[in-house]
Design a protein around this motif. Structure first.
Motif, PDB file in Angstrom:
ATOM      1  N   ALA A  62       0.840  -1.206   0.000  1.00 38.56           N
ATOM      2  CA  ALA A  62       0.000   0.000   0.000  1.00 38.56           C
ATOM      3  C   ALA A  62       0.872   1.253   0.000  1.00 38.56           C
ATOM      4  N   LYS A  63       1.948   1.261   0.775  1.00 34.74           N
ATOM      5  CA  LYS A  63       2.843   2.423   0.814  1.00 34.74           C
ATOM      6  C   LYS A  63       3.497   2.659  -0.541  1.00 34.74           C
ATOM      7  N   THR A  64       3.882   1.587  -1.202  1.00 32.84           N
ATOM      8  CA  THR A  64       4.476   1.709  -2.538  1.00 32.84           C
ATOM      9  C   THR A  64       3.475   2.318  -3.509  1.00 32.84           C
ATOM     10  N   LYS A  65       2.234   1.849  -3.455  1.00 36.25           N
ATOM     11  CA  LYS A  65       1.183   2.372  -4.332  1.00 36.25           C
ATOM     12  C   LYS A  65       0.878   3.839  -3.995  1.00 36.25           C
ATOM     13  N   ILE A  66       0.836   4.179  -2.713  1.00 33.21           N
ATOM     14  CA  ILE A  66       0.581   5.562  -2.304  1.00 33.21           C
ATOM     15  C   ILE A  66       1.638   6.486  -2.893  1.00 33.21           C
ATOM     16  N   MET A  67       2.899   6.111  -2.759  1.00 31.13           N
ATOM     17  CA  MET A  67       3.966   6.981  -3.259  1.00 31.13           C
ATOM     18  C   MET A  67       3.954   7.064  -4.784  1.00 31.13           C
ATOM     19  N   PHE A 122       8.764  16.738  -7.867  1.00 31.86           N
ATOM     20  CA  PHE A 122       8.847  15.872  -6.685  1.00 31.86           C
ATOM     21  C   PHE A 122      10.312  15.560  -6.408  1.00 31.86           C
ATOM     22  N   ILE A 123      10.735  15.724  -5.146  1.00 29.99           N
ATOM     23  CA  ILE A 123      12.114  15.409  -4.746  1.00 29.99           C
ATOM     24  C   ILE A 123      12.164  14.100  -3.959  1.00 29.99           C
ATOM     25  N   LYS A 124      11.404  14.044  -2.881  1.00 27.86           N
ATOM     26  CA  LYS A 124      11.370  12.833  -2.054  1.00 27.86           C
ATOM     27  C   LYS A 124      10.099  12.844  -1.229  1.00 27.86           C
ATOM     28  N   GLY A 125       9.769  11.697  -0.668  1.00 29.61           N
ATOM     29  CA  GLY A 125       8.584  11.623   0.167  1.00 29.61           C
ATOM     30  C   GLY A 125       8.502  10.298   0.901  1.00 29.61           C
ATOM     31  N   ARG A 126       7.576  10.262   1.845  1.00 30.73           N
ATOM     32  CA  ARG A 126       7.352   9.020   2.595  1.00 30.73           C
ATOM     33  C   ARG A 126       5.928   9.027   3.138  1.00 30.73           C
ATOM     34  N   VAL A 127       5.425   7.833   3.391  1.00 32.34           N
ATOM     35  CA  VAL A 127       4.110   7.695   4.011  1.00 32.34           C
ATOM     36  C   VAL A 127       4.329   7.734   5.513  1.00 32.34           C
ATOM     37  N   ALA A 128       3.768   8.759   6.171  1.00 36.65           N
ATOM     38  CA  ALA A 128       3.983   8.936   7.605  1.00 36.65           C
ATOM     39  C   ALA A 128       2.961   8.168   8.429  1.00 36.65           C
ATOM     40  N   VAL A 129       1.725   8.151   7.969  1.00 38.18           N
ATOM     41  CA  VAL A 129       0.635   7.486   8.687  1.00 38.18           C
ATOM     42  C   VAL A 129      -0.218   6.779   7.644  1.00 38.18           C
ATOM     43  N   ILE A 130      -0.730   5.600   8.003  1.00 30.13           N
ATOM     44  CA  ILE A 130      -1.605   4.876   7.075  1.00 30.13           C
ATOM     45  C   ILE A 130      -2.685   4.152   7.877  1.00 30.13           C
ATOM     46  N   THR A 140      -1.222   9.724   5.336  1.00 28.01           N
ATOM     47  CA  THR A 140      -0.592  11.041   5.325  1.00 28.01           C
ATOM     48  C   THR A 140       0.761  10.904   4.646  1.00 28.01           C
ATOM     49  N   VAL A 141       1.032  11.797   3.704  1.00 34.26           N
ATOM     50  CA  VAL A 141       2.311  11.797   2.990  1.00 34.26           C
ATOM     51  C   VAL A 141       3.074  13.056   3.359  1.00 34.26           C
ATOM     52  N   TYR A 142       4.347  12.873   3.736  1.00 34.14           N
ATOM     53  CA  TYR A 142       5.269  13.994   3.908  1.00 34.14           C
ATOM     54  C   TYR A 142       6.149  13.988   2.671  1.00 34.14           C
ATOM     55  N   ALA A 143       6.168  15.113   1.953  1.00 35.79           N
ATOM     56  CA  ALA A 143       6.935  15.156   0.713  1.00 35.79           C
ATOM     57  C   ALA A 143       7.685  16.469   0.577  1.00 35.79           C
ATOM     58  N   CYS A 144       8.752  16.420  -0.189  1.00 33.93           N
ATOM     59  CA  CYS A 144       9.535  17.606  -0.499  1.00 33.93           C
ATOM     60  C   CYS A 144       9.424  17.848  -2.009  1.00 33.93           C
ATOM     61  N   VAL A 145       9.011  19.066  -2.378  1.00 27.41           N
ATOM     62  CA  VAL A 145       8.874  19.416  -3.790  1.00 27.41           C
ATOM     63  C   VAL A 145       9.600  20.730  -4.057  1.00 27.41           C
ATOM     64  N   ILE A 146       9.940  20.945  -5.303  1.00 24.69           N
ATOM     65  CA  ILE A 146      10.499  22.233  -5.718  1.00 24.69           C
ATOM     66  C   ILE A 146       9.448  22.940  -6.547  1.00 24.69           C
ATOM     67  N   ASP A 147       9.048  24.112  -6.068  1.00 21.75           N
ATOM     68  CA  ASP A 147       8.075  24.948  -6.777  1.00 21.75           C
ATOM     69  C   ASP A 147       8.872  25.939  -7.617  1.00 21.75           C
ATOM     70  N   GLU A 190      12.251  23.234   6.313  1.00 25.49           N
ATOM     71  CA  GLU A 190      12.906  22.560   7.444  1.00 25.49           C
ATOM     72  C   GLU A 190      11.988  21.616   8.197  1.00 25.49           C
ATOM     73  N   THR A 191      10.696  21.572   7.856  1.00 21.73           N
ATOM     74  CA  THR A 191       9.792  20.635   8.510  1.00 21.73           C
ATOM     75  C   THR A 191       9.853  19.283   7.838  1.00 21.73           C
ATOM     76  N   ALA A 192       9.238  18.284   8.480  1.00 18.19           N
ATOM     77  CA  ALA A 192       9.254  16.917   7.943  1.00 18.19           C
ATOM     78  C   ALA A 192       8.764  16.921   6.508  1.00 18.19           C
ATOM     79  N   GLY A 193       9.482  16.260   5.659  1.00 24.50           N
ATOM     80  CA  GLY A 193       9.201  16.245   4.229  1.00 24.50           C
ATOM     81  C   GLY A 193      10.492  16.545   3.507  1.00 24.50           C
ATOM     82  N   CYS A 194      11.007  17.755   3.713  1.00 28.86           N
ATOM     83  CA  CYS A 194      12.304  18.136   3.135  1.00 28.86           C
ATOM     84  C   CYS A 194      13.450  17.927   4.124  1.00 28.86           C
ATOM     85  N   ALA A 195      13.150  17.992   5.430  1.00 33.11           N
ATOM     86  CA  ALA A 195      14.203  17.886   6.444  1.00 33.11           C
ATOM     87  C   ALA A 195      14.816  16.502   6.455  1.00 33.11           C
TER      88      ALA A 195
END
Length: 195
Positions: A62-67, A122-130, A140-147, A190-195
């Motif tokens: 499920a985490k793989t599919k979410i990401m 999209f730079i990186k991300g992870r599933v924090a809660v499922i 819940t996904v924490y992710a780091c993106v470049i706008d 600096e918050t979870a996602g990019c940190a």
């Protein structure tokens, strides 16, 4: 002559009987040479049944599919934004408040004839809660993106975001086999996602 015929008939009959007896004997010899499968003794243990399979944890898949769906959402959102069309089908990867907020933003820019350019990456991300037991399932996904979007006004003035890193805390929900973003929150890098 009749006694000769009788005698030759008797000899012929005796030969037939002897021949048949010989054939039967050969079959008995062959049967004796064929190995017989021995029967299991009455005390043989019954064959053991294999243990039941261990239940498979659906969480890693499920985490793989979410990401995978989340990365597709970022690419789709980036593409849709720079088309500058409020009718773009964002529903493919979005729902709820996230969908209505984005459509409102793109629609507003369209009305004042401002145009988006650039991209979101999209730079990186992870599933924090499922929660796969929820109906529908949520995560819940924490992710780091470049706008790296630009906004060009009707007068030709350009505002650039300057390729800033953003930390997203996004809620996703499983609808029709796809994980869709339903709530989105942008935080400092600096918050979870990019940190």
């Amino acid at each position: 002559m009749s006694s000769a015929r009788t005698l030759s008939g008797a000899v012929l009959a005796a030969c037939l009987v002897a021949g048949l007896a010989g054939c039967g004997g050969a079959d008995k010899d062959k049967a004796a040479e064929t190995p017989q499968t021995p029967l299991l003794p009455a005390s043989a243990p019954p064959s053991s049944t294999p243990p039941p399979p261990k239940p498979v944890d659906p969480t890693p898949a499920a985490k793989t599919k979410i990401m995978a769906d989340y990365k597709a959402y970022i690419a789709d959102r980036s593409h849709g934004t720079v088309t500058n069309k409020p009718s773009y089908p964002y529903e493919k990867f979005m729902t709820g408040n996230a969908l209505s907020a984005l459509k409102s933003s793109v629609g507003g820019m369209y009305l004042i004839e401002s145009k988006f350019g650039g991209s979101i990456t999209f730079i990186k991300g992870r599933v924090a809660v499922i929660n796969l037991k929820a109906k529908p399932a949520t995560a819940t996904v924490y992710a780091c993106v470049i706008d790296d979007l630009t906004l060009t006004s009707k007068k030709g003035e350009v505002r650039k975001s300057g390729g800033i890193r953003l930390s997203n805390h996004d809620q996703v929900v499983l609808i029709g086999g796809r994980w869709k973003v339903t709530e989105t929150q942008t935080n400092k890098p600096e918050t979870a996602g990019c940190a």
